[in-house]
Design an enzyme around this catalytic site. Structure first.
Site, PDB file in Angstrom:
ATOM      1  N   THR A 194       0.567   4.437  -2.336  1.00 42.70           N
ATOM      2  CA  THR A 194      -0.026   5.827  -2.255  1.00 42.70           C
ATOM      3  C   THR A 194       1.314   6.468  -3.116  1.00 42.70           C
ATOM      4  O   THR A 194       0.613   7.948  -3.286  1.00 42.70           O
ATOM      5  CB  THR A 194       0.078   5.599  -0.849  1.00 42.70           C
ATOM      6  OG1 THR A 194       1.643   5.999  -0.546  1.00 42.70           O
ATOM      7  CG2 THR A 194      -1.589   4.936   0.258  1.00 42.70           C
ATOM      8  N   LYS A 195       1.944   6.186  -3.365  1.00 45.91           N
ATOM      9  CA  LYS A 195       3.461   7.087  -4.092  1.00 45.91           C
ATOM     10  C   LYS A 195       2.888   6.687  -5.637  1.00 45.91           C
ATOM     11  O   LYS A 195       3.297   7.998  -6.177  1.00 45.91           O
ATOM     12  CB  LYS A 195       4.547   6.178  -3.647  1.00 45.91           C
ATOM     13  CG  LYS A 195       5.111   6.936  -1.998  1.00 45.91           C
ATOM     14  CD  LYS A 195       5.326   8.289  -1.768  1.00 45.91           C
ATOM     15  CE  LYS A 195       5.957   8.807   0.229  1.00 45.91           C
ATOM     16  NZ  LYS A 195       6.252  10.132  -0.661  1.00 45.91           N
ATOM     17  N   LEU A 215       0.953  -1.065   0.321  1.00 44.98           N
ATOM     18  CA  LEU A 215       0.036   0.129   0.000  1.00 44.98           C
ATOM     19  C   LEU A 215       1.212   1.104   0.313  1.00 44.98           C
ATOM     20  O   LEU A 215       0.507   2.147  -0.440  1.00 44.98           O
ATOM     21  CB  LEU A 215      -1.111   0.272   1.239  1.00 44.98           C
ATOM     22  CG  LEU A 215      -2.028   1.096   1.349  1.00 44.98           C
ATOM     23  CD1 LEU A 215      -2.665   0.672   0.158  1.00 44.98           C
ATOM     24  CD2 LEU A 215      -3.269   1.016   2.637  1.00 44.98           C
ATOM     25  N   TYR A 216       1.944   0.897   0.997  1.00 41.73           N
ATOM     26  CA  TYR A 216       2.688   2.104   0.983  1.00 41.73           C
ATOM     27  C   TYR A 216       3.322   3.107  -0.743  1.00 41.73           C
ATOM     28  O   TYR A 216       2.973   3.897  -1.151  1.00 41.73           O
ATOM     29  CB  TYR A 216       4.322   1.960   1.189  1.00 41.73           C
ATOM     30  CG  TYR A 216       5.544   2.599   1.578  1.00 41.73           C
ATOM     31  CD1 TYR A 216       5.496   4.402   1.759  1.00 41.73           C
ATOM     32  CD2 TYR A 216       6.107   2.760   0.222  1.00 41.73           C
ATOM     33  CE1 TYR A 216       6.533   4.914   1.518  1.00 41.73           C
ATOM     34  CE2 TYR A 216       7.536   3.085   0.634  1.00 41.73           C
ATOM     35  CZ  TYR A 216       7.854   4.589   0.940  1.00 41.73           C
ATOM     36  OH  TYR A 216       8.094   5.480   0.789  1.00 41.73           O
ATOM     37  N   ALA A 217       3.980   1.297  -1.468  1.00 36.64           N
ATOM     38  CA  ALA A 217       4.356   2.387  -3.040  1.00 36.64           C
ATOM     39  C   ALA A 217       2.741   2.855  -3.217  1.00 36.64           C
ATOM     40  O   ALA A 217       3.304   3.101  -4.270  1.00 36.64           O
ATOM     41  CB  ALA A 217       5.109   0.194  -3.731  1.00 36.64           C
TER      42      ALA A 217
END
Length: 337
Positions: A156-157, A152-154
């Site tokens: 969002t970026k 999810l981090y990737a």
């Protein structure tokens, strides 16, 4: 005096960038939420150091608090915004995904709204090498599709990149996204590998090595990284008249004054070589706990930094052994070990 607003100014990269810009005569306004994702005392110490310069001021508030961010932006009226604040960490996104939605999506929207209202000369925003996700063709270059994020981090970026492109197109807002590759160095984050490995080796406690050490990373020294950002500040993209005007090596959008730039060392380093270099600097061998690949991790990252060089004439210069030496010296001094 040029004015810059830096979000995440008490963070690892934001601190180093603010210090560089202050040394070059910029006025810097910092904005940071001082979250407890890692030791807040480290963040407070960074801000204390920056506040020794009269051209630095800071506000402590969460990125999701639009009124606080907007108030600072309208008071300072920066020429440039560098958006570095985010909920970081690949593995933490498995535990607390909502933090990434709040900070990285809502917070970034708030930053873009301030940039739009001010009509800044240049908006620069941090992305990550994690957006390359399941891509296997290396070195990664900015023109590759990035449609397979693994965390999810990737995700969002990658969403931030798309959001920024739409604002650049709609409001003619010059925007540069930069993708960082495994940044390390003094004043680094305690959740990062170098910090954890150094602490474990010096304390004689086991260090976790994922994928049984069969991993490669493009380790980028923080001083090199912020120098790259500094040079990109002066390279605001323009809207091309046609796609034919865009050089083959450029990621410039044909529809907006927007581009994405890798900032990496362009050197794929084996994880076990990285560990051995830390052991050498610490003067002792690590107690190694070999583990399988963690969910969301990738076996390798490797940057093609051609575009950074074409735009700025600059390439990161610090070798891994030199960078590790600087970090371990800082760690020993800061923690008196």
């Amino acid at each position: 005096m040029r004015k810059v607003l830096i979000t995440g100014s008490a963070g690892f990269i934001g601190f180093h960038l603010a210090r560089l810009l202050l040394n070059e005569g910029f006025r810097v306004a910092g904005f940071d939420g001082m979250t407890d994702y890692y030791d807040v005392r480290l963040k407070e110490r960074r801000h204390q150091m920056l506040l020794q310069n009269p051209n630095f001021r800071c506000v402590t508030a969460m990125l999701e608090d639009f009124d606080a961010l907007h108030s600072l932006a309208m008071e300072e009226k920066p020429d440039i915004i560098v958006h570095l604040a985010a909920q970081a960490g690949v593995r933490y996104s498995l535990e607390n995904p909502r933090a990434y939605v709040d900070a990285n999506l809502v917070g970034t929207f708030n930053v873009m709204e301030c940039a739009r209202e001010l009509g800044v000369d240049h908006l620069l925003m941090a992305s990550t090498s994690s957006v390359y996700g399941a891509n296997e063709e290396m070195p990664f270059d900015e023109r590759q599709k990035c449609d397979t994020p693994l965390t999810l981090y990737a995700a969002t970026k990658k969403a931030n990149e798309a959001m920024a492109h739409s604002y650049a197109h709609l409001w003619n807002l010059p925007t540069t996204m930069f993708r960082f590759f495994t940044v390390y160095g003094p004043w680094g984050r305690p959740d990062m590998a170098l910090f954890k490995f150094t602490r474990g080796i010096l304390e004689g406690t086991p260090i976790d090595i994922y994928n049984n050490g069969e991993m490669f990373r493009d380790f980028t020294y923080v001083t090199d990284l912020v120098r790259g950002i500094r040079l990109l500040i002066d390279k605001a993209p323009g809207r091309p008249e046609s796609a034919d005007d865009i050089p083959e090596w450029d990621s410039l959008s044909p529809a907006a004054p927007w581009r994405v730039v890798n900032i990496g060392n362009s050197d794929k380093v084996r994880l076990m070589d990285f560990v051995e270099a830390i052991e050498a600097e610490c003067g002792r061998e690590a107690v190694k706990n070999f583990m399988p690949m963690q969910k969301g991790d990738v076996p390798a990252t490797w940057a093609d930094a051609t575009l950074l060089g074409e735009l700025t004439g600059y390439a990161p210069q610090t070798g891994v052994r030199d960078g590790i030496r600087e970090f371990v010296a800082w760690y020993r001094d800061y923690y008196a070990v």
